[in-house]
Scaffold this motif. Structure first.
Motif, mmCIF file in Angstrom:
data_model
loop_
_atom_site.group_PDB
_atom_site.id
_atom_site.type_symbol
_atom_site.label_atom_id
_atom_site.label_comp_id
_atom_site.label_asym_id
_atom_site.label_seq_id
_atom_site.Cartn_x
_atom_site.Cartn_y
_atom_site.Cartn_z
ATOM 1 N N ALA A 38 0.642 -1.275 -0.136
ATOM 2 C CA ALA A 38 -0.024 -0.047 -0.245
ATOM 3 C C ALA A 38 0.678 0.814 -0.015
ATOM 4 O O ALA A 38 0.537 1.912 -0.838
ATOM 5 N N SER A 39 1.903 1.386 0.410
ATOM 6 C CA SER A 39 2.680 2.027 1.187
ATOM 7 C C SER A 39 3.524 3.124 -0.919
ATOM 8 O O SER A 39 3.773 3.866 -0.940
ATOM 9 N N ARG A 55 3.667 6.082 -5.158
ATOM 10 C CA ARG A 55 3.158 6.232 -7.230
ATOM 11 C C ARG A 55 2.577 6.737 -7.143
ATOM 12 O O ARG A 55 2.534 8.221 -8.309
ATOM 13 N N LEU A 56 1.512 7.331 -6.409
ATOM 14 C CA LEU A 56 -0.050 8.000 -7.183
ATOM 15 C C LEU A 56 0.611 8.845 -6.670
ATOM 16 O O LEU A 56 -0.036 10.143 -7.436
ATOM 17 N N ALA A 85 -4.427 13.535 -5.169
ATOM 18 C CA ALA A 85 -4.703 11.947 -5.420
ATOM 19 C C ALA A 85 -4.618 11.355 -4.187
ATOM 20 O O ALA A 85 -5.697 10.356 -4.247
ATOM 21 N N VAL A 86 -3.633 11.505 -3.449
ATOM 22 C CA VAL A 86 -3.813 10.555 -2.102
ATOM 23 C C VAL A 86 -4.523 11.091 -1.429
ATOM 24 O O VAL A 86 -5.355 10.431 -0.468
ATOM 25 N N ALA A 123 1.764 7.047 9.611
ATOM 26 C CA ALA A 123 2.988 7.703 9.797
ATOM 27 C C ALA A 123 4.436 8.284 8.450
ATOM 28 O O ALA A 123 4.654 9.238 8.635
ATOM 29 N N GLN A 124 3.695 7.186 7.653
ATOM 30 C CA GLN A 124 4.129 8.065 6.140
ATOM 31 C C GLN A 124 3.067 9.106 5.315
ATOM 32 O O GLN A 124 3.577 9.956 4.613
ATOM 33 N N PHE A 125 1.988 8.842 5.740
ATOM 34 C CA PHE A 125 0.986 10.325 4.898
ATOM 35 C C PHE A 125 -0.104 9.804 6.331
ATOM 36 O O PHE A 125 -1.203 9.726 6.179
#
Length: 249
Positions: free
Chosen positions: A89-90, A95-96, A104-105, A181-183
């Motif tokens: 998913a990450s 990539r998105l 878009a995210v 945590a990343q997003f």
């Protein structure tokens, strides 16, 4: 058979730390009906395997003594409770973002939580306009989905006005902790969802994704819910203010 019984008992200790942490060994023993020696044996095992960790907290009136040892799930412990496919998913979300931009995210995050909102909204509406009741209904719905949630009323004490009373909504588990945590937009969108569901502006105080031992949301209860809350802000709305303001515990 003895090993299986030991493992089941250890699972009970882990579940209690997840639901009630930060919690002391003495409190765990009282909660589960275990002897102090038994509790500490299981806590030591879970600590050695990196599933739980110690938070040292000073108690009011404790003087200059050593801080109390209280246990919470570690990041590794959180990861063992349902974070499957997060690497995939990450990569997909990165990539998105590269191909379509961060809007878009955010749109993806909004769509993810839309299904939760559709399921939760009727149940919370049945709780009426009382904010505390709505927060409790939200907590129960979250717990059924595995977030290990609780809602604690915080009453304002004189000379503060009663209108400053609040509820603290806590989530002991997040199935997308590493992803959030990343997003951080996932935490922002979830906070906006909570605000719409309970009908008042809320504030996120801490998150598991940013190092907190629980996700904590401050919900003011001094006025009735606004029925028919507005829909979520669209991607890129310049007037939107992020709710991802928090303190590291």
């Amino acid at each position: 058979m003895a090993a299986d019984a030991e493992e089941r008992t250890r699972d009970r200790v882990l579940a209690a730390v997840l639901e009630h942490g930060p919690i002391s060994a003495a409190e765990l023993g009282e909660l589960l009906g275990f002897t102090p020696a038994a509790v500490r044996r299981h806590l030591d095992h879970l600590s050695r395997h990196g599933v739980i960790e110690v938070k040292r907290a000073s108690r009011a009136g404790a003087g200059a003594g050593r801080p109390a040892r209280r246990y919470v799930l570690s990041s590794q412990g959180q990861s063992t409770l349902g974070n499957d496919y997060l690497d995939i998913a990450s990569s997909a979300l990165r990539r998105l973002g590269e191909m379509a931009g961060q809007d878009a995210v955010r749109e993806f995050a909004v769509e993810r939580f839309a299904e939760m909102e559709r399921r939760y909204a009727p149940e919370i509406e049945r709780a009426g306009t009382d904010i505390t009741a709505r927060a409790q209904a939200l907590s129960e719905a979250l717990s059924r989905d595995g977030f290990v949630a609780s809602a604690q009323s915080i009453e304002a004490k004189a000379p503060l006005p009663a209108a400053l009373s609040s509820v603290q909504l806590c989530q002991g588990h997040c199935p997308i902790q590493q992803l959030a945590a990343q997003f951080p937009v996932f935490c922002d969108v979830e906070t906006e969802l909570f605000s719409r569901l309970v009908g008042v502006d809320v504030r996120r105080l801490s998150t598991l994704a940013r190092g907190g031992h629980v996700c904590t949301t401050h919900i003011p209860t001094g006025r009735p819910a606004a029925i028919g809350a507005p829909s979520p802000a669209g991607p890129g709305n310049p007037d939107e203010v992020s709710n991802h303001l928090q303190e590291r515990p």
